[in-house]
Design an enzyme around this catalytic site. Sequence first.
Site, PDB file in Angstrom:
ATOM      1  N   TYR A 110       0.776  -1.106  -0.086  1.00 41.69           N
ATOM      2  CA  TYR A 110       0.143   0.098   0.186  1.00 41.69           C
ATOM      3  C   TYR A 110       0.757   1.156  -0.075  1.00 41.69           C
ATOM      4  O   TYR A 110       2.259   1.266   0.201  1.00 41.69           O
ATOM      5  CB  TYR A 110      -0.897  -0.021   1.084  1.00 41.69           C
ATOM      6  CG  TYR A 110      -0.379   0.248   2.563  1.00 41.69           C
ATOM      7  CD1 TYR A 110       0.724  -0.648   3.152  1.00 41.69           C
ATOM      8  CD2 TYR A 110      -0.465   1.567   2.963  1.00 41.69           C
ATOM      9  CE1 TYR A 110       1.244  -0.278   4.403  1.00 41.69           C
ATOM     10  CE2 TYR A 110       0.240   1.778   4.464  1.00 41.69           C
ATOM     11  CZ  TYR A 110       1.100   1.047   4.796  1.00 41.69           C
ATOM     12  OH  TYR A 110       1.892   1.369   6.059  1.00 41.69           O
ATOM     13  N   ARG A 123       7.833   3.562  -5.226  1.00 43.23           N
ATOM     14  CA  ARG A 123       8.031   2.776  -4.080  1.00 43.23           C
ATOM     15  C   ARG A 123       6.722   1.401  -3.889  1.00 43.23           C
ATOM     16  O   ARG A 123       6.891   0.570  -3.725  1.00 43.23           O
ATOM     17  CB  ARG A 123       7.896   3.558  -2.724  1.00 43.23           C
ATOM     18  CG  ARG A 123       8.137   2.759  -1.518  1.00 43.23           C
ATOM     19  CD  ARG A 123       8.268   3.520  -0.377  1.00 43.23           C
ATOM     20  NE  ARG A 123       7.036   4.090  -0.014  1.00 43.23           N
ATOM     21  CZ  ARG A 123       7.017   4.945   1.071  1.00 43.23           C
ATOM     22  NH1 ARG A 123       8.171   5.181   1.993  1.00 43.23           N
ATOM     23  NH2 ARG A 123       5.951   5.553   1.434  1.00 43.23           N
ATOM     24  N   ARG A 165      -8.240 -20.395   0.209  1.00 45.42           N
ATOM     25  CA  ARG A 165      -7.130 -19.979   1.122  1.00 45.42           C
ATOM     26  C   ARG A 165      -6.048 -20.818   1.278  1.00 45.42           C
ATOM     27  O   ARG A 165      -6.157 -21.924   1.930  1.00 45.42           O
ATOM     28  CB  ARG A 165      -7.558 -19.735   2.568  1.00 45.42           C
ATOM     29  CG  ARG A 165      -6.682 -19.146   3.540  1.00 45.42           C
ATOM     30  CD  ARG A 165      -7.185 -19.235   5.035  1.00 45.42           C
ATOM     31  NE  ARG A 165      -6.128 -18.600   5.762  1.00 45.42           N
ATOM     32  CZ  ARG A 165      -5.174 -19.500   6.360  1.00 45.42           C
ATOM     33  NH1 ARG A 165      -4.977 -20.829   6.004  1.00 45.42           N
ATOM     34  NH2 ARG A 165      -4.140 -19.015   7.161  1.00 45.42           N
ATOM     35  N   LYS A 197       6.261  -2.039   2.016  1.00 39.53           N
ATOM     36  CA  LYS A 197       5.470  -1.328   2.651  1.00 39.53           C
ATOM     37  C   LYS A 197       4.255  -2.347   2.513  1.00 39.53           C
ATOM     38  O   LYS A 197       3.177  -2.175   1.685  1.00 39.53           O
ATOM     39  CB  LYS A 197       4.945  -0.118   2.073  1.00 39.53           C
ATOM     40  CG  LYS A 197       4.338   0.976   2.783  1.00 39.53           C
ATOM     41  CD  LYS A 197       4.476   2.311   2.480  1.00 39.53           C
ATOM     42  CE  LYS A 197       3.362   3.254   3.117  1.00 39.53           C
ATOM     43  NZ  LYS A 197       3.435   3.358   4.642  1.00 39.53           N
ATOM     44  N   GLU A 227      13.110   3.054  13.752  1.00 39.90           N
ATOM     45  CA  GLU A 227      12.384   4.039  13.137  1.00 39.90           C
ATOM     46  C   GLU A 227      10.875   3.834  13.859  1.00 39.90           C
ATOM     47  O   GLU A 227      10.869   3.407  14.878  1.00 39.90           O
ATOM     48  CB  GLU A 227      11.695   3.362  11.479  1.00 39.90           C
ATOM     49  CG  GLU A 227      10.985   2.216  11.444  1.00 39.90           C
ATOM     50  CD  GLU A 227      10.589   1.807  10.072  1.00 39.90           C
ATOM     51  OE1 GLU A 227      10.758   2.571   9.315  1.00 39.90           O
ATOM     52  OE2 GLU A 227      10.536   0.614   9.906  1.00 39.90           O
ATOM     53  N   LEU A 281      11.515   1.313   6.750  1.00 35.23           N
ATOM     54  CA  LEU A 281      11.005   1.816   5.250  1.00 35.23           C
ATOM     55  C   LEU A 281      11.525   3.045   4.978  1.00 35.23           C
ATOM     56  O   LEU A 281      11.689   3.987   5.913  1.00 35.23           O
ATOM     57  CB  LEU A 281       9.614   1.981   5.724  1.00 35.23           C
ATOM     58  CG  LEU A 281       8.818   2.335   4.344  1.00 35.23           C
ATOM     59  CD1 LEU A 281       8.529   1.038   3.545  1.00 35.23           C
ATOM     60  CD2 LEU A 281       7.477   3.162   4.522  1.00 35.23           C
TER      61      LEU A 281
HETATM   62  N1  PMP Z   1       8.248   3.947   8.623  1.00 32.74           N
HETATM   63  C1  PMP Z   1       6.924   3.136   8.637  1.00 32.74           C
HETATM   64  C2  PMP Z   1       7.091   1.702   9.149  1.00 32.74           C
HETATM   65  C3  PMP Z   1       6.017   3.628   7.998  1.00 32.74           C
HETATM   66  O1  PMP Z   1       4.809   3.092   8.228  1.00 32.74           O
HETATM   67  C4  PMP Z   1       5.860   4.988   7.309  1.00 32.74           C
HETATM   68  C5  PMP Z   1       4.779   5.802   6.981  1.00 32.74           C
HETATM   69  N2  PMP Z   1       4.087   5.067   5.857  1.00 32.74           N
HETATM   70  C6  PMP Z   1       7.104   5.629   7.328  1.00 32.74           C
HETATM   71  C7  PMP Z   1       8.285   5.081   7.810  1.00 32.74           C
HETATM   72  C8  PMP Z   1       7.406   7.039   6.834  1.00 32.74           C
HETATM   73  O2  PMP Z   1       7.147   6.898   5.232  1.00 32.74           O
HETATM   74  P1  PMP Z   1       6.371   8.077   4.583  1.00 32.74           P
HETATM   75  O3  PMP Z   1       7.520   9.408   4.794  1.00 32.74           O
HETATM   76  O4  PMP Z   1       6.770   7.530   3.033  1.00 32.74           O
HETATM   77  O5  PMP Z   1       5.201   8.200   4.764  1.00 32.74           O
END
Ligand code: PMP
Length: 282
Positions: free
Chosen positions: A31, A50, A98, A145, A177, A201
């Site tokens: 997503y 992405r 499934r 993601k 993060e 991410l």
């Molecule tokens: N890390 C994670 C785990 C996230 O879910 C997000 C938000 N999507 C981010 C970092 C930040 O990414 P972005 O700046 O692309 O929204």
Amino acid sequence: TIYFIDGQFTEKDGVKISIDDRGYYFGDGVYEVIKVYNGELYTAEEHMTRLFQSASKIKLAIPHTERQLIEIAEELVKKNEIDTGHVYMQVTRGATQRLHHFPETNVSPVVTAYAILNPRPLTNLKDGVATKTVDDIRWLRCDIKSLNLLGNVMAKQEAHEAECAEAIFVRDGIVMEGSSSNMFGVKGGVVYTHPATNLILNGITRRVVMQLCADLGIQVEEKEFTTEEAFEMDEFIMTSTTAEVTPVISIDGKQIGSGAPGPITMKLQEAFAKQLPLAVIG
Ligand code: PMP
């Protein structure tokens, strides 16, 4: 609200998702969340690139081009008359009986999306937020993601219960993060953030902020730091599509720096706001 599902725009009541959708059973999909300012998508190309990268990493072939998906997102913004808000878009591997392995017959991925009003987090941007560290119990492909967000959900809930706006994932003592954001520490005028490995991410906002640092002549380093080092930072920042450049003023109840948004944070906020579509005010 007008939704997009399987090639069509429809009211929410008209959305039909199969109970056999692999997104529902397995979280088998990817997503994106794209911010809308003044009716314009912000960094849409980066988000779509992405999305396709995430899809490719889970061997999911999206039956559209990046351009087509951007046009769908734009159409949703228009149809729903979104001024400030965001577009949510997800792609699952489709619906079949499934079984864990991928479907062998011609099962199409399912693309769903909507656009929704969502104001900028002005109070948080001004006052900063409290955060809480949590053990990073997620898998080793946090660069994808994916719709599998249980680790993130558990972490955010733990922060929420502690009246914190965000959870900071810590793996082997290292700050990774946020549960839905990237983290930056500022020490002695240098901005630090975890390298874009398989364990985080690589946020689009993270990349924008790193570029803004370069533009402003602020030294930025992709370098690991520990929780103990985080407590000692002069400033701390979390970034995401919806959080933008949010000051972190405490971690685990310990005040960071002066306990108020610091000078580098505010400089980055200002530079961030300046490059938004049509220079958003307030
Ligand atoms: N890390 C994670 C785990 C996230 O879910 C997000 C938000 N999507 C981010 C970092 C930040 O990414 P972005 O700046 O692309 O929204």
